[in-house]
Design a protein around this motif. Structure first.
Motif, PDB file in Angstrom:
ATOM      1  N   PHE A 201       0.838  -1.195   0.000  1.00 26.82           N
ATOM      2  CA  PHE A 201       0.000   0.000   0.000  1.00 26.82           C
ATOM      3  C   PHE A 201       0.876   1.248   0.000  1.00 26.82           C
ATOM      4  CE2 PHE A 201      -2.453  -3.360   1.952  1.00 26.82           C
ATOM      5  CZ  PHE A 201      -3.735  -3.197   1.434  1.00 26.82           C
ATOM      6  N   GLY A 202       0.361   2.300  -0.603  1.00 28.21           N
ATOM      7  CA  GLY A 202       1.012   3.602  -0.555  1.00 28.21           C
ATOM      8  C   GLY A 202      -0.021   4.661  -0.275  1.00 28.21           C
ATOM      9  N   ASN A 203       0.130   5.349   0.850  1.00 27.88           N
ATOM     10  CA  ASN A 203      -0.837   6.376   1.254  1.00 27.88           C
ATOM     11  C   ASN A 203      -2.255   5.809   1.324  1.00 27.88           C
ATOM     12  OD1 ASN A 203      -1.450   9.011   2.062  1.00 27.88           O
ATOM     13  ND2 ASN A 203      -1.882   9.685  -0.031  1.00 27.88           N
ATOM     14  N   GLY A 204      -2.349   4.559   1.809  1.00 28.25           N
ATOM     15  CA  GLY A 204      -3.649   3.917   1.966  1.00 28.25           C
ATOM     16  C   GLY A 204      -4.212   3.293   0.704  1.00 28.25           C
ATOM     17  N   ARG A 205      -3.504   3.389  -0.396  1.00 31.86           N
ATOM     18  CA  ARG A 205      -3.995   2.875  -1.687  1.00 31.86           C
ATOM     19  C   ARG A 205      -3.286   1.563  -2.015  1.00 31.86           C
ATOM     20  NH1 ARG A 205      -3.710   6.316  -7.381  1.00 31.86           N
ATOM     21  NH2 ARG A 205      -4.560   4.696  -8.754  1.00 31.86           N
ATOM     22  N   PHE A 206      -4.042   0.552  -2.431  1.00 35.67           N
ATOM     23  CA  PHE A 206      -3.477  -0.748  -2.758  1.00 35.67           C
ATOM     24  C   PHE A 206      -2.840  -0.705  -4.147  1.00 35.67           C
ATOM     25  CE2 PHE A 206      -4.071  -4.888  -4.898  1.00 35.67           C
ATOM     26  CZ  PHE A 206      -3.242  -5.660  -4.103  1.00 35.67           C
ATOM     27  N   TYR A 207      -1.577  -1.178  -4.244  1.00 30.04           N
ATOM     28  CA  TYR A 207      -0.871  -1.155  -5.528  1.00 30.04           C
ATOM     29  C   TYR A 207      -0.511  -2.545  -6.043  1.00 30.04           C
ATOM     30  CZ  TYR A 207      -0.467   3.884  -5.517  1.00 30.04           C
ATOM     31  OH  TYR A 207      -0.766   5.227  -5.546  1.00 30.04           O
ATOM     32  N   GLY A 208      -0.547  -3.535  -5.195  1.00 27.09           N
ATOM     33  CA  GLY A 208      -0.185  -4.866  -5.647  1.00 27.09           C
ATOM     34  C   GLY A 208       0.240  -5.717  -4.466  1.00 27.09           C
ATOM     35  N   ARG A 209       0.914  -6.815  -4.762  1.00 33.86           N
ATOM     36  CA  ARG A 209       1.347  -7.699  -3.690  1.00 33.86           C
ATOM     37  C   ARG A 209       2.592  -8.462  -4.113  1.00 33.86           C
ATOM     38  NH1 ARG A 209      -3.427 -12.379  -4.013  1.00 33.86           N
ATOM     39  NH2 ARG A 209      -3.057 -12.994  -6.183  1.00 33.86           N
ATOM     40  N   PHE A 210       3.444  -8.697  -3.152  1.00 35.58           N
ATOM     41  CA  PHE A 210       4.578  -9.583  -3.348  1.00 35.58           C
ATOM     42  C   PHE A 210       4.120 -10.999  -3.037  1.00 35.58           C
ATOM     43  CE2 PHE A 210       6.590  -5.513  -2.459  1.00 35.58           C
ATOM     44  CZ  PHE A 210       7.599  -5.465  -3.424  1.00 35.58           C
ATOM     45  N   MET A 211       4.417 -11.916  -3.938  1.00 39.55           N
ATOM     46  CA  MET A 211       4.075 -13.317  -3.737  1.00 39.55           C
ATOM     47  C   MET A 211       5.344 -14.051  -3.298  1.00 39.55           C
ATOM     48  SD  MET A 211       0.877 -13.291  -4.250  1.00 39.55           S
ATOM     49  CE  MET A 211       0.588 -15.055  -4.109  1.00 39.55           C
ATOM     50  N   LEU A 212       5.309 -14.531  -2.077  1.00 35.77           N
ATOM     51  CA  LEU A 212       6.472 -15.129  -1.436  1.00 35.77           C
ATOM     52  C   LEU A 212       6.406 -16.646  -1.552  1.00 35.77           C
ATOM     53  CD1 LEU A 212       6.145 -13.055   1.877  1.00 35.77           C
ATOM     54  CD2 LEU A 212       7.235 -12.329  -0.264  1.00 35.77           C
ATOM     55  N   LYS A 213       7.480 -17.259  -2.047  1.00 29.47           N
ATOM     56  CA  LYS A 213       7.540 -18.716  -2.155  1.00 29.47           C
ATOM     57  C   LYS A 213       8.491 -19.226  -1.073  1.00 29.47           C
ATOM     58  CE  LYS A 213       7.476 -20.519  -6.214  1.00 29.47           C
ATOM     59  NZ  LYS A 213       7.873 -20.954  -7.586  1.00 29.47           N
ATOM     60  N   PRO A 214       7.941 -19.748   0.038  1.00 34.99           N
ATOM     61  CA  PRO A 214       8.789 -20.156   1.173  1.00 34.99           C
ATOM     62  C   PRO A 214       9.716 -21.315   0.830  1.00 34.99           C
ATOM     63  CG  PRO A 214       6.476 -19.948   1.824  1.00 34.99           C
ATOM     64  CD  PRO A 214       6.510 -19.921   0.329  1.00 34.99           C
ATOM     65  N   THR A 215      10.817 -21.366   1.558  1.00 38.72           N
ATOM     66  CA  THR A 215      11.733 -22.506   1.480  1.00 38.72           C
ATOM     67  C   THR A 215      11.337 -23.519   2.550  1.00 38.72           C
ATOM     68  OG1 THR A 215      13.557 -21.119   0.716  1.00 38.72           O
ATOM     69  CG2 THR A 215      14.136 -23.245   1.700  1.00 38.72           C
ATOM     70  N   PRO A 216      11.061 -24.759   2.178  1.00 41.62           N
ATOM     71  CA  PRO A 216      10.658 -25.758   3.181  1.00 41.62           C
ATOM     72  C   PRO A 216      11.684 -25.866   4.312  1.00 41.62           C
ATOM     73  CG  PRO A 216      10.349 -26.608   0.962  1.00 41.62           C
ATOM     74  CD  PRO A 216      11.086 -25.317   0.810  1.00 41.62           C
ATOM     75  N   GLY A 217      11.182 -25.866   5.529  1.00 37.31           N
ATOM     76  CA  GLY A 217      12.040 -26.012   6.682  1.00 37.31           C
ATOM     77  C   GLY A 217      12.673 -24.719   7.191  1.00 37.31           C
ATOM     78  N   ARG A 218      12.494 -23.609   6.467  1.00 40.65           N
ATOM     79  CA  ARG A 218      13.058 -22.336   6.898  1.00 40.65           C
ATOM     80  C   ARG A 218      11.918 -21.420   7.352  1.00 40.65           C
ATOM     81  NH1 ARG A 218      18.356 -21.253   5.274  1.00 40.65           N
ATOM     82  NH2 ARG A 218      18.119 -19.509   6.740  1.00 40.65           N
ATOM     83  N   VAL A 219      11.928 -21.022   8.610  1.00 41.25           N
ATOM     84  CA  VAL A 219      10.908 -20.128   9.147  1.00 41.25           C
ATOM     85  C   VAL A 219      11.596 -18.843   9.617  1.00 41.25           C
ATOM     86  CG1 VAL A 219       9.067 -19.812  10.822  1.00 41.25           C
ATOM     87  CG2 VAL A 219       9.543 -22.092   9.908  1.00 41.25           C
ATOM     88  N   PRO A 220      11.426 -17.729   8.908  1.00 43.03           N
ATOM     89  CA  PRO A 220      12.065 -16.483   9.328  1.00 43.03           C
ATOM     90  C   PRO A 220      11.477 -15.998  10.643  1.00 43.03           C
ATOM     91  CG  PRO A 220      10.515 -16.073   7.553  1.00 43.03           C
ATOM     92  CD  PRO A 220      10.625 -17.560   7.702  1.00 43.03           C
ATOM     93  N   PRO A 221      12.288 -15.449  11.524  1.00 38.48           N
ATOM     94  CA  PRO A 221      11.790 -14.965  12.820  1.00 38.48           C
ATOM     95  C   PRO A 221      10.878 -13.756  12.632  1.00 38.48           C
ATOM     96  CG  PRO A 221      14.055 -14.276  12.499  1.00 38.48           C
ATOM     97  CD  PRO A 221      13.739 -15.218  11.382  1.00 38.48           C
ATOM     98  N   LEU A 222      10.163 -13.421  13.687  1.00 37.20           N
ATOM     99  CA  LEU A 222       9.230 -12.298  13.637  1.00 37.20           C
ATOM    100  C   LEU A 222       9.936 -11.003  13.242  1.00 37.20           C
ATOM    101  CD1 LEU A 222       6.436 -11.102  14.073  1.00 37.20           C
ATOM    102  CD2 LEU A 222       6.962 -10.922  16.516  1.00 37.20           C
TER     103      LEU A 222
END
Length: 248
Positions: A201-222
């Motif tokens: 979002f930019g200034n409250g307006r939706f522009y798109g999305r990043f599509m994330l393809k996770p790596t099995p077994g890898r969990v990024p911390p918070l």
């Protein structure tokens, strides 16, 4: 009352700490790069936001930029800037300070350790610098795509402009993951075995999305997930500025 007291202290620190720290660094002005000074001040902003709230963090970011201007940009001891490089440094300090202060405030709200990792700060700084220096939002989007891949240890990442097809899992603003109407416990269950969207979002307006393809077994911390959200927000800001410039 305890929270009110902490907020009051944070506002006081936001006003006093940046000029005090900048003043201490003045004797080293000729040998210390301005980028190093800016990073020190960013750490002060992070500490204020972690102690208080978003408003205190924003005040600290503004205070840091003002006193950076006063002590470390020519002409010294004046609230004016003459060199374009110094103007850019002051603006970047303000932008990064504001971004990191919001990140720290999120972390405080979630009762996790504040983001102070140098690599995370450098990624946010580099993205802000790129957004400041380019007129092509696609360049910022590509940069953030690469940053997200590294920060979240992904197999892949792509950006979809203005589409919301399907109902994939979603990385939320607070770093949590939801799937449908349910919260997905990524720390316990790992990433979902499908692409995860991160909306931009930019200034409250939706522009798109990043599509994330996770790596099995890898969990990024918070912390990494919160940094990812901040990077996506910077991409959204770049897209919004470009849309405003084009009259869109």
């Amino acid at each position: 009352m305890r929270h009110l007291s902490a907020d009051h202290v944070a506002f006081l620190v936001a006003l006093v700490a940046p000029p005090a720290v900048a003043g201490v660094l003045v004797p080293f002005r000729d040998s210390l790069p301005n980028t190093s000074v800016a990073l020190v001040l960013v750490v002060i902003v992070v500490a204020v936001a972690a102690l208080g709230n978003r408003l205190a963090g924003a005040l600290a970011a503004i205070s840091a930029a003002v006193w950076f201007n006063f002590f470390f940009t020519q002409p010294y001891q004046r609230f004016t800037i003459t060199r374009p490089a110094d103007i850019q440094s002051a603006l970047l300090l303000l932008i990064v300070g504001l971004a990191v202060s919001q990140l720290a405030a999120r972390a405080r709200k979630l009762k996790v350790v504040t983001i102070t990792d140098a690599d995370y700060l450098a990624r946010i700084h580099d993205t802000a610098a790129l957004a400041q220096n380019t007129r092509a939002p696609g360049t910022v989007v590509d940069h953030v795509t690469a940053q997200l891949t590294e920060v979240l240890h992904l197999r892949g990442c792509r950006f979809e402009y203005g589409t919301l097809t399907g109902h994939p899992p979603r990385l939320e603003q607070d770093g949590s993951v939801t799937w449908g109407r349910r919260r997905w416990d990524a720390d316990r269950l790992g990433w979902p075995d499908t692409e995860v969207e991160l909306r931009t979002f930019g200034n409250g307006r939706f522009y798109g999305r990043f599509m994330l393809k996770p790596t099995p077994g890898r969990v990024p911390p918070l912390q990494a997930r919160l940094v990812a959200v901040t990077l996506a927000d910077q991409a959204g800001s770049a897209l919004d500025i470009a849309a405003s410039d084009s009259g869109g």
